[in-house]
Design a protein around this motif. Structure first.
Motif, PDB file in Angstrom:
ATOM      1  N   LEU A  50       0.828  -1.208   0.000  1.00  0.00           N
ATOM      2  CA  LEU A  50       0.000   0.000   0.000  1.00  0.00           C
ATOM      3  C   LEU A  50       0.859   1.254   0.000  1.00  0.00           C
ATOM      4  N   ILE A  51       1.908   1.280   0.830  1.00  0.00           N
ATOM      5  CA  ILE A  51       2.807   2.435   0.858  1.00  0.00           C
ATOM      6  C   ILE A  51       3.528   2.583  -0.479  1.00  0.00           C
ATOM      7  N   LEU A  52       4.014   1.478  -1.015  1.00  0.00           N
ATOM      8  CA  LEU A  52       4.750   1.518  -2.279  1.00  0.00           C
ATOM      9  C   LEU A  52       3.881   2.058  -3.407  1.00  0.00           C
ATOM     10  N   LEU A  53       2.636   1.582  -3.498  1.00  0.00           N
ATOM     11  CA  LEU A  53       1.724   2.052  -4.545  1.00  0.00           C
ATOM     12  C   LEU A  53       1.348   3.510  -4.349  1.00  0.00           C
ATOM     13  N   THR A  54       1.194   3.919  -3.082  1.00  0.00           N
ATOM     14  CA  THR A  54       0.835   5.309  -2.798  1.00  0.00           C
ATOM     15  C   THR A  54       1.954   6.257  -3.206  1.00  0.00           C
ATOM     16  N   VAL A  55       3.188   5.925  -2.852  1.00  0.00           N
ATOM     17  CA  VAL A  55       4.330   6.767  -3.224  1.00  0.00           C
ATOM     18  C   VAL A  55       4.484   6.817  -4.733  1.00  0.00           C
ATOM     19  N   TRP A  56       4.277   5.674  -5.387  1.00  0.00           N
ATOM     20  CA  TRP A  56       4.410   5.628  -6.846  1.00  0.00           C
ATOM     21  C   TRP A  56       3.298   6.401  -7.552  1.00  0.00           C
ATOM     22  N   ALA A  57       2.073   6.330  -7.017  1.00  0.00           N
ATOM     23  CA  ALA A  57       0.915   6.910  -7.699  1.00  0.00           C
ATOM     24  C   ALA A  57       0.741   8.393  -7.428  1.00  0.00           C
ATOM     25  N   ASP A  58       1.229   8.886  -6.305  1.00  0.00           N
ATOM     26  CA  ASP A  58       1.010  10.289  -5.949  1.00  0.00           C
ATOM     27  C   ASP A  58       2.181  11.151  -6.423  1.00  0.00           C
ATOM     28  N   PRO A  59       1.949  12.092  -7.347  1.00  0.00           N
ATOM     29  CA  PRO A  59       3.051  12.906  -7.887  1.00  0.00           C
ATOM     30  C   PRO A  59       3.705  13.798  -6.845  1.00  0.00           C
ATOM     31  N   LYS A  60       2.990  14.117  -5.767  1.00  0.00           N
ATOM     32  CA  LYS A  60       3.575  14.963  -4.723  1.00  0.00           C
ATOM     33  C   LYS A  60       4.584  14.209  -3.859  1.00  0.00           C
ATOM     34  N   LEU A  61       4.524  12.888  -3.906  1.00  0.00           N
ATOM     35  CA  LEU A  61       5.414  12.084  -3.075  1.00  0.00           C
ATOM     36  C   LEU A  61       6.600  11.514  -3.844  1.00  0.00           C
ATOM     37  N   HIS A  62       6.341  10.933  -5.032  1.00  0.00           N
ATOM     38  CA  HIS A  62       7.422  10.181  -5.675  1.00  0.00           C
ATOM     39  C   HIS A  62       8.524  11.060  -6.257  1.00  0.00           C
ATOM     40  N   ALA A  63       8.376  12.400  -6.180  1.00  0.00           N
ATOM     41  CA  ALA A  63       9.450  13.277  -6.638  1.00  0.00           C
ATOM     42  C   ALA A  63      10.304  13.782  -5.472  1.00  0.00           C
ATOM     43  N   ARG A  64       9.933  13.427  -4.245  1.00  0.00           N
ATOM     44  CA  ARG A  64      10.653  13.928  -3.074  1.00  0.00           C
ATOM     45  C   ARG A  64      11.537  12.836  -2.479  1.00  0.00           C
ATOM     46  N   PRO A  65      12.793  13.176  -2.164  1.00  0.00           N
ATOM     47  CA  PRO A  65      13.740  12.180  -1.646  1.00  0.00           C
ATOM     48  C   PRO A  65      13.234  11.408  -0.433  1.00  0.00           C
ATOM     49  N   THR A  66      12.566  12.098   0.495  1.00  0.00           N
ATOM     50  CA  THR A  66      12.078  11.428   1.707  1.00  0.00           C
ATOM     51  C   THR A  66      11.172  10.256   1.362  1.00  0.00           C
ATOM     52  N   TYR A  67      10.310  10.446   0.373  1.00  0.00           N
ATOM     53  CA  TYR A  67       9.335   9.406   0.031  1.00  0.00           C
ATOM     54  C   TYR A  67       9.880   8.403  -0.971  1.00  0.00           C
ATOM     55  N   ILE A  68      10.912   8.791  -1.709  1.00  0.00           N
ATOM     56  CA  ILE A  68      11.631   7.800  -2.516  1.00  0.00           C
ATOM     57  C   ILE A  68      12.258   6.770  -1.580  1.00  0.00           C
ATOM     58  N   LEU A  86       1.005   5.993   9.827  1.00  0.00           N
ATOM     59  CA  LEU A  86       0.115   6.582  10.832  1.00  0.00           C
ATOM     60  C   LEU A  86       0.696   7.840  11.450  1.00  0.00           C
ATOM     61  N   ARG A  87       2.034   7.966  11.468  1.00  0.00           N
ATOM     62  CA  ARG A  87       2.687   9.128  12.047  1.00  0.00           C
ATOM     63  C   ARG A  87       2.996  10.208  11.007  1.00  0.00           C
ATOM     64  N   ASN A  88       2.624   9.987   9.759  1.00  0.00           N
ATOM     65  CA  ASN A  88       2.989  10.902   8.690  1.00  0.00           C
ATOM     66  C   ASN A  88       1.730  11.448   8.021  1.00  0.00           C
ATOM     67  N   GLN A  89       1.475  12.725   8.236  1.00  0.00           N
ATOM     68  CA  GLN A  89       0.258  13.331   7.730  1.00  0.00           C
ATOM     69  C   GLN A  89       0.240  13.381   6.208  1.00  0.00           C
ATOM     70  N   GLU A  90       1.414  13.600   5.597  1.00  0.00           N
ATOM     71  CA  GLU A  90       1.472  13.683   4.134  1.00  0.00           C
ATOM     72  C   GLU A  90       1.145  12.342   3.487  1.00  0.00           C
ATOM     73  N   VAL A  91       1.625  11.264   4.073  1.00  0.00           N
ATOM     74  CA  VAL A  91       1.321   9.940   3.529  1.00  0.00           C
ATOM     75  C   VAL A  91      -0.165   9.631   3.689  1.00  0.00           C
ATOM     76  N   LYS A  92      -0.740   9.990   4.840  1.00  0.00           N
ATOM     77  CA  LYS A  92      -2.164   9.755   5.050  1.00  0.00           C
ATOM     78  C   LYS A  92      -3.006  10.561   4.056  1.00  0.00           C
ATOM     79  N   SER A  93      -2.598  11.811   3.794  1.00  0.00           N
ATOM     80  CA  SER A  93      -3.325  12.635   2.814  1.00  0.00           C
ATOM     81  C   SER A  93      -3.194  12.040   1.414  1.00  0.00           C
ATOM     82  N   ALA A  94      -1.983  11.545   1.096  1.00  0.00           N
ATOM     83  CA  ALA A  94      -1.772  10.927  -0.212  1.00  0.00           C
ATOM     84  C   ALA A  94      -2.610   9.659  -0.357  1.00  0.00           C
ATOM     85  N   LEU A  95      -2.709   8.881   0.720  1.00  0.00           N
ATOM     86  CA  LEU A  95      -3.549   7.679   0.696  1.00  0.00           C
ATOM     87  C   LEU A  95      -4.993   8.035   0.374  1.00  0.00           C
ATOM     88  N   LYS A  96      -5.491   9.102   0.977  1.00  0.00           N
ATOM     89  CA  LYS A  96      -6.866   9.533   0.720  1.00  0.00           C
ATOM     90  C   LYS A  96      -7.034   9.963  -0.733  1.00  0.00           C
TER      91      LYS A  96
END
Length: 318
Positions: free
Chosen positions: A48-66, A295-305
Protein backbone atom coordinates in the motif's frame (compact mmCIF):
# COMPACT_ATOMS: atom_id res chain seq x y z
CA UNK A 1 16.66 -37.05 8.58
CA UNK A 2 18.59 -35.07 6.00
CA UNK A 3 20.15 -36.58 2.96
CA UNK A 4 23.89 -37.11 2.81
CA UNK A 5 26.19 -38.06 0.02
CA UNK A 6 28.96 -40.58 0.69
CA UNK A 7 32.33 -40.03 -0.96
CA UNK A 8 35.62 -41.79 -0.62
CA UNK A 9 36.88 -39.04 1.67
CA UNK A 10 34.02 -38.02 3.86
CA UNK A 11 30.31 -37.41 4.07
CA UNK A 12 29.06 -34.28 2.33
CA UNK A 13 25.84 -32.64 3.53
CA UNK A 14 23.39 -32.02 0.67
CA UNK A 15 20.61 -30.46 2.73
CA UNK A 16 19.96 -28.98 6.16
CA UNK A 17 17.19 -29.62 8.67
CA UNK A 18 15.82 -26.39 10.15
CA UNK A 19 14.48 -27.18 13.62
CA UNK A 20 12.77 -23.76 13.81
CA UNK A 21 11.76 -21.80 16.89
CA UNK A 22 11.22 -23.72 20.08
CA UNK A 23 7.50 -23.80 20.94
CA UNK A 24 5.09 -25.94 22.96
CA UNK A 25 3.34 -28.41 20.61
CA UNK A 26 -0.12 -27.30 21.77
CA UNK A 27 0.60 -23.76 20.48
CA UNK A 28 1.62 -24.87 16.99
CA UNK A 29 -1.70 -24.00 15.31
CA UNK A 30 -1.92 -20.63 17.06
CA UNK A 31 1.64 -19.69 16.09
CA UNK A 32 0.97 -20.75 12.51
CA UNK A 33 -2.00 -18.37 12.33
CA UNK A 34 -0.12 -15.54 14.08
CA UNK A 35 2.87 -15.64 11.72
CA UNK A 36 0.62 -16.11 8.68
CA UNK A 37 -1.35 -13.01 9.69
CA UNK A 38 1.87 -11.08 10.28
CA UNK A 39 3.11 -12.06 6.82
CA UNK A 40 -0.13 -11.02 5.08
CA UNK A 41 -0.30 -7.69 6.93
CA UNK A 42 3.37 -7.01 6.21
CA UNK A 43 2.95 -7.58 2.48
CA UNK A 44 -0.31 -5.61 2.21
CA UNK A 45 0.90 -2.71 4.36
CA UNK A 46 4.17 -2.26 2.49
CA UNK A 47 2.49 -2.74 -0.89
CA UNK A 48 0.00 0.00 0.00
CA UNK A 49 2.81 2.43 0.86
CA UNK A 50 4.75 1.52 -2.28
CA UNK A 51 1.72 2.05 -4.55
CA UNK A 52 0.84 5.31 -2.80
CA UNK A 53 4.33 6.77 -3.22
CA UNK A 54 4.41 5.63 -6.85
CA UNK A 55 0.92 6.91 -7.70
CA UNK A 56 1.01 10.29 -5.95
CA UNK A 57 3.05 12.91 -7.89
CA UNK A 58 3.58 14.96 -4.72
CA UNK A 59 5.41 12.08 -3.07
CA UNK A 60 7.42 10.18 -5.68
CA UNK A 61 9.45 13.28 -6.64
CA UNK A 62 10.65 13.93 -3.07
CA UNK A 63 13.74 12.18 -1.65
CA UNK A 64 12.08 11.43 1.71
CA UNK A 65 9.34 9.41 0.03
CA UNK A 66 11.63 7.80 -2.52
CA UNK A 67 13.50 6.37 0.49
CA UNK A 68 10.21 5.33 2.11
CA UNK A 69 9.12 3.54 -1.06
CA UNK A 70 12.45 1.70 -1.27
CA UNK A 71 12.12 0.71 2.40
CA UNK A 72 8.67 -0.76 1.74
CA UNK A 73 10.00 -2.70 -1.26
CA UNK A 74 12.86 -4.08 0.87
CA UNK A 75 10.50 -5.05 3.69
CA UNK A 76 8.27 -6.99 1.30
CA UNK A 77 11.17 -9.03 -0.06
CA UNK A 78 12.89 -9.51 3.30
CA UNK A 79 9.64 -10.83 4.74
CA UNK A 80 9.18 -13.10 1.70
CA UNK A 81 12.66 -14.57 2.18
CA UNK A 82 12.16 -15.34 5.89
CA UNK A 83 8.55 -15.71 7.01
CA UNK A 84 7.16 -18.41 4.64
CA UNK A 85 9.94 -20.79 5.75
CA UNK A 86 9.17 -19.91 9.38
CA UNK A 87 5.46 -20.62 8.86
CA UNK A 88 6.27 -24.07 7.48
CA UNK A 89 7.95 -24.92 10.80
CA UNK A 90 4.48 -25.01 12.37
CA UNK A 91 3.14 -27.52 9.83
CA UNK A 92 3.84 -31.23 9.22
CA UNK A 93 5.82 -30.26 6.09
CA UNK A 94 9.41 -31.39 5.72
CA UNK A 95 11.93 -29.18 7.51
CA UNK A 96 14.69 -30.05 5.04
CA UNK A 97 16.24 -27.24 2.97
CA UNK A 98 18.47 -28.13 -0.02
CA UNK A 99 22.06 -26.96 0.26
CA UNK A 100 21.58 -24.54 -2.65
CA UNK A 101 18.37 -23.20 -1.10
CA UNK A 102 20.22 -22.54 2.14
CA UNK A 103 22.95 -20.64 0.26
CA UNK A 104 20.30 -18.57 -1.56
CA UNK A 105 18.40 -17.74 1.62
CA UNK A 106 21.55 -16.64 3.45
CA UNK A 107 22.63 -14.49 0.49
CA UNK A 108 19.29 -12.73 0.01
CA UNK A 109 18.79 -12.31 3.75
CA UNK A 110 22.11 -10.51 4.13
CA UNK A 111 21.77 -8.67 0.82
CA UNK A 112 18.37 -7.24 1.74
CA UNK A 113 19.15 -6.83 5.44
CA UNK A 114 22.37 -4.89 4.92
CA UNK A 115 20.74 -2.73 2.22
CA UNK A 116 18.02 -1.90 4.75
CA UNK A 117 20.71 -1.10 7.31
CA UNK A 118 22.28 1.45 4.95
CA UNK A 119 18.84 2.78 3.98
CA UNK A 120 17.91 3.53 7.60
CA UNK A 121 21.10 5.58 7.83
CA UNK A 122 20.20 7.49 4.65
CA UNK A 123 16.70 8.16 5.98
CA UNK A 124 18.09 9.54 9.24
CA UNK A 125 20.50 11.75 7.26
CA UNK A 126 17.61 12.94 5.08
CA UNK A 127 15.57 13.89 8.18
CA UNK A 128 18.62 15.66 9.64
CA UNK A 129 19.02 17.79 6.51
CA UNK A 130 15.29 18.55 6.28
CA UNK A 131 15.02 19.71 9.90
CA UNK A 132 18.48 21.11 10.67
CA UNK A 133 19.39 22.47 7.22
CA UNK A 134 16.00 23.37 5.69
CA UNK A 135 17.28 26.20 3.46
CA UNK A 136 20.01 24.04 1.93
CA UNK A 137 17.96 20.84 1.79
CA UNK A 138 16.94 21.09 -1.92
CA UNK A 139 20.63 21.33 -2.86
CA UNK A 140 22.04 18.82 -0.37
CA UNK A 141 19.37 16.17 -1.00
CA UNK A 142 17.68 16.15 -4.40
CA UNK A 143 16.05 13.40 -6.40
CA UNK A 144 19.15 12.61 -8.46
CA UNK A 145 21.48 12.41 -5.46
CA UNK A 146 18.92 10.33 -3.57
CA UNK A 147 18.77 7.85 -6.46
CA UNK A 148 22.58 7.58 -6.51
CA UNK A 149 22.71 6.99 -2.73
CA UNK A 150 19.99 4.33 -2.91
CA UNK A 151 21.80 2.61 -5.79
CA UNK A 152 24.99 2.68 -3.70
CA UNK A 153 23.14 1.06 -0.79
CA UNK A 154 21.86 -1.73 -3.08
CA UNK A 155 25.35 -2.36 -4.52
CA UNK A 156 26.96 -2.37 -1.07
CA UNK A 157 24.25 -4.74 0.18
CA UNK A 158 24.81 -7.10 -2.74
CA UNK A 159 28.56 -7.15 -2.16
CA UNK A 160 28.04 -7.79 1.54
CA UNK A 161 25.61 -10.66 0.87
CA UNK A 162 28.01 -12.23 -1.63
CA UNK A 163 30.98 -12.01 0.74
CA UNK A 164 29.06 -13.58 3.61
CA UNK A 165 27.57 -16.39 1.49
CA UNK A 166 30.91 -17.28 -0.11
CA UNK A 167 32.86 -17.22 3.15
CA UNK A 168 30.21 -19.22 5.03
CA UNK A 169 29.73 -21.99 2.49
CA UNK A 170 33.37 -22.35 1.46
CA UNK A 171 33.75 -24.36 4.68
CA UNK A 172 33.12 -28.10 4.45
CA UNK A 173 29.92 -29.46 5.99
CA UNK A 174 30.44 -33.17 6.41
CA UNK A 175 28.79 -34.06 9.70
CA UNK A 176 25.53 -33.06 11.44
CA UNK A 177 22.97 -31.22 9.33
CA UNK A 178 20.39 -30.24 11.96
CA UNK A 179 20.27 -26.48 12.38
CA UNK A 180 18.79 -25.22 15.66
CA UNK A 181 17.40 -22.08 14.02
CA UNK A 182 14.50 -20.99 11.81
CA UNK A 183 16.52 -19.68 8.85
CA UNK A 184 19.86 -20.38 7.21
CA UNK A 185 21.99 -17.73 8.86
CA UNK A 186 25.70 -17.38 9.52
CA UNK A 187 25.94 -18.36 13.22
CA UNK A 188 23.74 -21.44 12.74
CA UNK A 189 25.57 -22.62 9.60
CA UNK A 190 29.02 -22.08 11.13
CA UNK A 191 28.12 -24.32 14.06
CA UNK A 192 27.71 -27.22 11.61
CA UNK A 193 30.99 -26.68 9.74
CA UNK A 194 33.65 -29.34 10.21
CA UNK A 195 36.55 -26.86 10.01
CA UNK A 196 37.98 -23.96 11.96
CA UNK A 197 35.54 -21.00 11.86
CA UNK A 198 37.75 -18.38 13.57
CA UNK A 199 38.27 -16.35 10.37
CA UNK A 200 34.55 -16.43 9.56
CA UNK A 201 33.61 -15.28 13.06
CA UNK A 202 36.13 -12.43 12.82
CA UNK A 203 34.80 -11.33 9.42
CA UNK A 204 31.23 -11.54 10.72
CA UNK A 205 32.19 -9.44 13.74
CA UNK A 206 33.79 -6.74 11.57
CA UNK A 207 31.59 -6.83 8.47
CA UNK A 208 28.25 -7.07 10.25
CA UNK A 209 28.65 -6.20 13.91
CA UNK A 210 30.92 -3.18 13.51
CA UNK A 211 29.18 -1.88 10.36
CA UNK A 212 25.72 -2.22 11.94
CA UNK A 213 26.95 -0.54 15.12
CA UNK A 214 28.50 2.31 13.10
CA UNK A 215 25.28 2.85 11.13
CA UNK A 216 23.30 2.81 14.37
CA UNK A 217 25.62 5.39 15.95
CA UNK A 218 25.33 7.63 12.86
CA UNK A 219 21.54 7.40 13.11
CA UNK A 220 21.63 8.30 16.81
CA UNK A 221 23.95 11.24 16.02
CA UNK A 222 21.55 12.47 13.33
CA UNK A 223 18.59 12.28 15.71
CA UNK A 224 20.57 13.96 18.51
CA UNK A 225 21.03 16.95 16.20
CA UNK A 226 17.36 16.75 15.22
CA UNK A 227 16.30 16.78 18.89
CA UNK A 228 18.55 19.79 19.48
CA UNK A 229 16.82 21.58 16.59
CA UNK A 230 13.36 20.55 17.85
CA UNK A 231 14.04 22.05 21.26
CA UNK A 232 14.36 25.42 19.53
CA UNK A 233 10.76 25.18 18.26
CA UNK A 234 8.78 27.78 20.17
CA UNK A 235 5.36 26.14 20.21
CA UNK A 236 4.75 23.25 22.58
CA UNK A 237 2.45 21.58 20.05
CA UNK A 238 5.14 21.68 17.37
CA UNK A 239 7.72 20.19 19.70
CA UNK A 240 5.28 17.47 20.77
CA UNK A 241 4.53 16.42 17.16
CA UNK A 242 8.21 16.45 16.21
CA UNK A 243 9.22 14.39 19.26
CA UNK A 244 6.39 11.93 18.59
CA UNK A 245 7.53 11.36 15.01
CA UNK A 246 11.22 11.06 15.93
CA UNK A 247 10.38 8.75 18.82
CA UNK A 248 8.43 6.36 16.59
CA UNK A 249 11.21 6.29 14.00
CA UNK A 250 13.84 5.60 16.64
CA UNK A 251 11.68 2.79 18.01
CA UNK A 252 11.71 1.00 14.65
CA UNK A 253 15.45 1.56 14.21
CA UNK A 254 16.17 0.26 17.72
CA UNK A 255 14.01 -2.86 17.20
CA UNK A 256 16.02 -3.54 14.03
CA UNK A 257 19.58 -2.71 15.08
CA UNK A 258 19.86 -3.81 18.71
CA UNK A 259 18.89 -7.49 18.13
CA UNK A 260 21.05 -7.54 14.97
CA UNK A 261 24.09 -6.23 16.86
CA UNK A 262 23.35 -8.61 19.75
CA UNK A 263 23.50 -11.67 17.47
CA UNK A 264 26.34 -10.80 15.09
CA UNK A 265 28.76 -9.49 17.68
CA UNK A 266 28.41 -12.96 19.22
CA UNK A 267 28.76 -15.08 16.07
CA UNK A 268 30.04 -18.06 18.03
CA UNK A 269 27.19 -17.99 20.55
CA UNK A 270 24.98 -21.05 21.07
CA UNK A 271 22.33 -19.28 23.13
CA UNK A 272 18.77 -20.57 22.60
CA UNK A 273 17.60 -16.95 22.87
CA UNK A 274 19.19 -16.01 19.54
CA UNK A 275 16.25 -17.35 17.51
CA UNK A 276 13.67 -15.42 19.52
CA UNK A 277 15.79 -12.25 19.33
CA UNK A 278 16.18 -12.62 15.54
CA UNK A 279 12.39 -12.61 15.11
CA UNK A 280 12.34 -8.92 16.02
CA UNK A 281 14.42 -7.67 13.09
CA UNK A 282 13.36 -10.33 10.58
CA UNK A 283 9.61 -10.48 11.23
CA UNK A 284 8.47 -7.66 13.51
CA UNK A 285 10.32 -4.70 11.94
CA UNK A 286 8.89 -5.19 8.39
CA UNK A 287 5.42 -5.24 9.99
CA UNK A 288 6.02 -2.10 12.07
CA UNK A 289 7.47 0.06 9.29
CA UNK A 290 4.18 0.65 7.40
CA UNK A 291 2.39 1.48 10.65
CA UNK A 292 5.05 3.85 11.96
CA UNK A 293 5.80 5.64 8.71
CA UNK A 294 2.13 5.93 7.68
CA UNK A 295 0.11 6.58 10.83
CA UNK A 296 2.69 9.13 12.05
CA UNK A 297 2.99 10.90 8.69
CA UNK A 298 0.26 13.33 7.73
CA UNK A 299 1.47 13.68 4.13
CA UNK A 300 1.32 9.94 3.53
CA UNK A 301 -2.16 9.75 5.05
CA UNK A 302 -3.32 12.63 2.81
CA UNK A 303 -1.77 10.93 -0.21
CA UNK A 304 -3.55 7.68 0.70
CA UNK A 305 -6.87 9.53 0.72
CA UNK A 306 -6.11 11.14 -2.66
CA UNK A 307 -5.05 7.88 -4.27
CA UNK A 308 -8.03 6.01 -2.81
CA UNK A 309 -10.38 8.71 -4.05
CA UNK A 310 -8.88 8.64 -7.55
CA UNK A 311 -9.15 4.84 -7.70
CA UNK A 312 -12.77 5.13 -6.58
CA UNK A 313 -13.47 7.66 -9.34
CA UNK A 314 -11.90 5.39 -11.96
CA UNK A 315 -14.02 2.45 -10.81
CA UNK A 316 -17.19 4.56 -10.93
CA UNK A 317 -16.41 5.69 -14.49
CA UNK A 318 -16.08 2.04 -15.53
Amino acid sequence: MGKTKNTSLDTVVTDFILLGLYHPPNLRSLLFLVFLLIYILTQLGNLLILLTVWADPKLHARPTYILLGVLSFLDMWLSAVIVPRLILDFTPASKAVPFGGCVAQLYFFHFLGSTQCFLYTLMAYDRYLAICQPLHYPVLMNGRLCTVLVAGAWVAGSIHGSIQAILTFRLPHCGPNKMDYFICDIPAVLRLACADTTVNELVTFVDIGVVATSCFMLILLSYANIVHAILKIRTADGRCRAFSTCGSHLTVVTVYYVPCIFIYLRAGSKSPLDGAVAVFYTVVTPLLNPLIYTLRNQEVKSALKRVTASWGTVNENK
